[in-house]
Structures are given as structure tokens and as C-alpha cells.
Design an enzyme around this catalytic site. Structure first.
Site, PDB file in Angstrom:
ATOM      1  CD  GLU A   1      -2.771  -0.811  -0.052  1.00 39.55           C
ATOM      2  OE1 GLU A   1      -3.205   0.322  -0.551  1.00 39.55           O
ATOM      3  OE2 GLU A   1      -3.651  -1.293  -0.092  1.00 39.55           O
TER       4      GLU A   1
ATOM      5  CB  CYS B   1     -19.796  -0.692 -15.165  1.00 37.59           C
ATOM      6  SG  CYS B   1     -19.710  -0.096 -13.800  1.00 37.59           S
TER       7      CYS B   1
ATOM      8  CB  CYS C   1     -14.890   3.140 -12.878  1.00 41.90           C
ATOM      9  SG  CYS C   1     -15.673   4.800 -12.591  1.00 41.90           S
TER      10      CYS C   1
ATOM     11  CB  CYS D   1     -23.732   4.377 -11.987  1.00 42.18           C
ATOM     12  SG  CYS D   1     -22.556   5.714 -11.995  1.00 42.18           S
TER      13      CYS D   1
END
Ligand code: SF4
Length: 413
Positions: free
Chosen positions: A58, A224, A214, A230
Site C-alpha cells: 500500500e 461495468c 471506471c 450508477c
């Protein structure tokens, strides 16, 4: 208390939330990329090692592409497979391995935090997002949430750049996405959406969706898995937002989450109306003279002098060719003279400005600095040592230079 956000910007229907989780996780199971830290997090029985691996990945992934990170991550984990191993490394070794990833202070902070876990927490990683953020230097809210959900199964959401984009589109949030009102709302939303039985997978799925489907400029809405949830996509298809039960001034009044009235929906942009950001400050423009000092080494191969930067500030502790920041708009002759004076002061021997050979200019863009290096070279006959009170220095061959903790900008030079 602040007014609750308008319903349009919420996920208030539990059935819709459930369907969104299912669709997203099913897509993730089918399409997720094979990444080494995911494999380790899924199979490693030692919880501290899982947490460590996710933490390293990360920190490396902040502002850096996955494709670049994989090689760095593999080399890092090979060299320091555990927190204990990292805690024993020197900062020089950390900088050498980090060289090229940018944001060098992140590697340094990671190592400092590893030392803290070993010396103050008995080698045991904190297990919740709250403790990770509180106890580990350099671990912010996002990284803490990622480690806790992926490594320890805590049902806590995460918000990074990819998640911001996806959530703003899902719920037509067009106010400045870096504003505290929007950021707070997105965290609330991420915590509502996260799947309690597979929180790590859910968070990674949301981020993966932002990274691969996206995407910022040309999202693949047709493919998607959550398009039916959405609102930006529906608005693009049908020309207006879906009707919602009880909000009615949203988008026309002063809703803190809608686009400002001065920048309404632009139909030519479609879903990329969202998210929106306040205009960025232009980067600072800097000009730096740098000199590649060269001598013939004992085996006949050329060697180059590098010096170490101060231990704080930009590129802290990294090595570079002797360099000098320049004032803007100096004449070339003046730049050369200033560099010669600087070298003279460092080396304690005369350096003639006209002996410096101009090689060219190298432009490097740091996140907030537009840097131009004006590159000169100088061949030396005899040996030279810099005053160690000014900065540590050493002579290196070309291969040694590339293996040293030098920045990408210096490699370009
Ligand atoms: Fe993003 Fe398009 Fe999916 Fe909406 S439908 S989440 S805009 S990819």
C-alpha cells in the site's frame, strides 16, 4: 448538527446495497489481477506477516502504478521478508531499494514504523484501523483501513483516488472532491457499503474497478458490473438524474455535494462530469545547476563524484551529482560562474568557470515542482575529496551509480 446529505447522494436502500456488493464481488472474483501481495494476503497464515506485506504494497502503491510496484515489492519482500528484517536494515539500503519509486520519505517512514513495531509493540502489528493509524507513523486513514480489512478482516471502508472517482460517479457527487464535506461523506459511504463477510475483497474490488473500468478519462461503462447502481451513467443515458423520493432542491439549491451552480452538468462529458476537483496550484518552477565530475579510476574506468543530500526535505538522504539551486532568469554565463564558485567551495581548489562543459538541460516533474537541471561536466586529473563537514561524498563507477540511492531525476541527468 450539519444537515443530513440529500438522499440522491446516499445508499439508503439495503436491497440495493446488497445487490451492489454481490455484483461487485462476483466481478472481482472473475476479473481481478494476480498481484503478489494479494496472493500472500490470501495464503499467509501469520497475521503479522500478512499485515506487513499489505502495508508495504500500500505504501508503494501511493501515487505509483501497479505495474511499476510489482518488481519493487518482490525485491523488497525478498530482502526483508519480515518486519524484524526491515527493522534491522539501514536507511541507506532502504533508499537504494526505493530509488526510482519517488516520494522517498515513504520508504524511510515505513522503516521507522517497522522499528517501532519491533521495539515498542513486541513485533505485533496493531489489528484494527484505529490502532494502526494511531500507533504507526506514516500510516494514514486509508492505509490503516486497507491493512485492517485486507489482512485482518475488519469491516471498515477505504477511500483512495480510485474509490473517490467510483463513488462520486455512483452518486453524482460533483462538489470539489477534495473538500472536507465530500471526503467525510465518501468515508461514510465506504463504511456503509463495505461487505462485512469479505471486507478486504470488497475494498480491493472497489479500487480495482476504479483502476481498470471506471478510469478517469474513458470509463468502460458498458462493461461495468455496477452500472445499474450508477446515477452518473443513468444521467448520461436518460439526460437527467433518476427521481428520488424526497429530495428536491438537490442540484438546484446549495447542496454541498452537487456540482456548483456555476459549473452545471456538461452533457459532452457524460459520466466524467464526476468527480470534480478545485483547480490545482501550478507547480513551483525551479532551476538547478548540476555538475558531473569525472576522473579516471584505478582500473582505468571513469568514476563520478556523488554527494549526499540533507536528511530532510525533498529527496532527503539521496545521492546526487554536486548541484546548486539557481535564481530564475540568470544569464548562462552567470549560472556557470555560480556553479564554479560552488564547486570550488566544496572541493577547496580553484575551478575555472570556462572549464565547465555545458552538456544540456534535463527536465523532471516532481509532484509539485517543475525542475530543470542545467547539466555541466568537468574532467579532473588528480584526486579530489569534498569537505566532509559540508556533505558526505564518494566516487562511483557507472554501475555503482545506478545501484546507489539516487533519484530518477539524477539518473536522467
Ligand atoms: Fe463508473 Fe461507468 Fe461504472 Fe458508473 S457505470 S461506476 S461511471 S464505469
Amino acid at each position: 448538527a450539519p444537515a443530513p446529505p440529500p438522499v440522491r447522494h446516499l445508499f439508503s436502500d439495503p436491497a440495493e446495497v446488497e445487490a451492489l456488493r454481490e455484483n461487485l464481488l462476483a466481478w472481482y472474483d472473475r476479473c481481478k489481477r494476480d498481484l503478489p501481495w494479494r496472493a500472500l494476503a490470501a495464503t499467509e497464515p501469520d497475521a503479522d506477516r500478512r499485515g506487513y506485506a499489505v502495508w508495504v504494497s500500500e505504501i508503494m502503491l501511493q501515487q505509483t502504478q501497479v505495474a511499476t510496484v510489482i518488481d519493487y515489492y518482490n525485491r523488497w519482500m525478498q530482502k526483508w521478508p519480515t518486519l524484524q528484517a526491515l527493522a534491522q536494515a539501514s536507511l541507506e539500503e532502504v533508499n537504494e531499494l526505493w530509488a526510482g519509486l519517488g516520494y522517498y520519505s515513504r520508504g524511510k517512514r515505513l522503516q521507522e514504523a517497522a522499528r517501532k513495531v519491533v521495539s515498542e509493540l513486541a513485533g505485533r502489528m496493531p489489528r484494527t484501523a484505529e490502532d494502526l493509524q494511531k500507533l504507526l507513523p506514516g500510516v494514514g486513514r486509508y492505509t490503516a483501513g486497507a491493512i485492517a480489512s485486507i489482512s485482518y478482516g475488519q469491516a471498515t471502508g477505504v477511500v483512495d483516488g480510485n474509490v473517490i472517482r467510483v463513488l462520486c460517479r455512483l452518486r453524482c457527487i460533483g462538489a470539489d472532491s477534495s473538500s472536507p464535506a465530500v471526503i467525510d461523506h465518501l468515508w461514510d459511504m465506504a463504511n456503509v457499503l463495505v461487505d462485512s463477510s469479505r471486507p478486504g475483497d470488497f475494498n480491493q474490488a472497489l479500487m480495482e474497478l476504479g483502476a481498470t473500468v471506471c478510469v478517469p478519462k474513458a470509463p468502460l461503462c458498458g462493461e461495468c458490473p455496477v452500472k445499474q447502481h450508477c446515477q452518473a451513467w443513468r444521467r448520461k443515458l436518460f439526460g437527467k438524474p433518476p427521481t428520488v423520493p424526497d429530495v428536491e432542491d438537490c442540484g438546484v439549491g446549495d447542496c454541498p455535494l452537487c456540482p456548483p451552480a456555476t459549473e452545471p452538468w456538461d452533457s459532452s462529458l457524460g459520466v466524467t462530469n464526476f468527480p470534480r476537483k478545485a483547480a490545482k496550484k501550478p507547480p513551483r518552477v525551479m532551476r538547478t545547476a548540476t555538475c558531473v565530475l569525472q576522473r579516471r579510476g584505478c582500473h582505468g574506468a571513469p568514476e563520478y563524484l556523488i554527494v549526499q543530500r540533507p536528511s530532510s526535505g525533498l529527496l532527503a538522504g539521496l545521492w546526487e551529482f554536486p548541484s546548486l539551486p539557481l535564481a530564475q532568469d540568470l544569464q548562462e554565463e552567470k549560472e556557470r560562474e555560480e556553479l564554479a564558485d560552488h564547486l570550488q567551495a566544496c572541493m577547496g581548489q580553484p575551478v575555472a568557470a570556462k572549464g565547465l562543459q555545458f552538456i544540456g538541460e534535463v527536465i523532471h516533474i516532481f509532484s509539485h515542482i517543475h525542475q530543470t537541471y542545467v547539466v555541466y561536466s568537468l574532467h579532473l586529473d588528480g584526486d579530489v575529496t569534498l569537505d566532509p563537514a559540508l556533505s558526505p561524498s564518494r566516487w562511483v563507477t557507472e554501475d555503482e551509480f545506478h545501484a546507489s540511492a539516487v533519484s530518477t531525476a539524477m539518473k536522467k541527468v
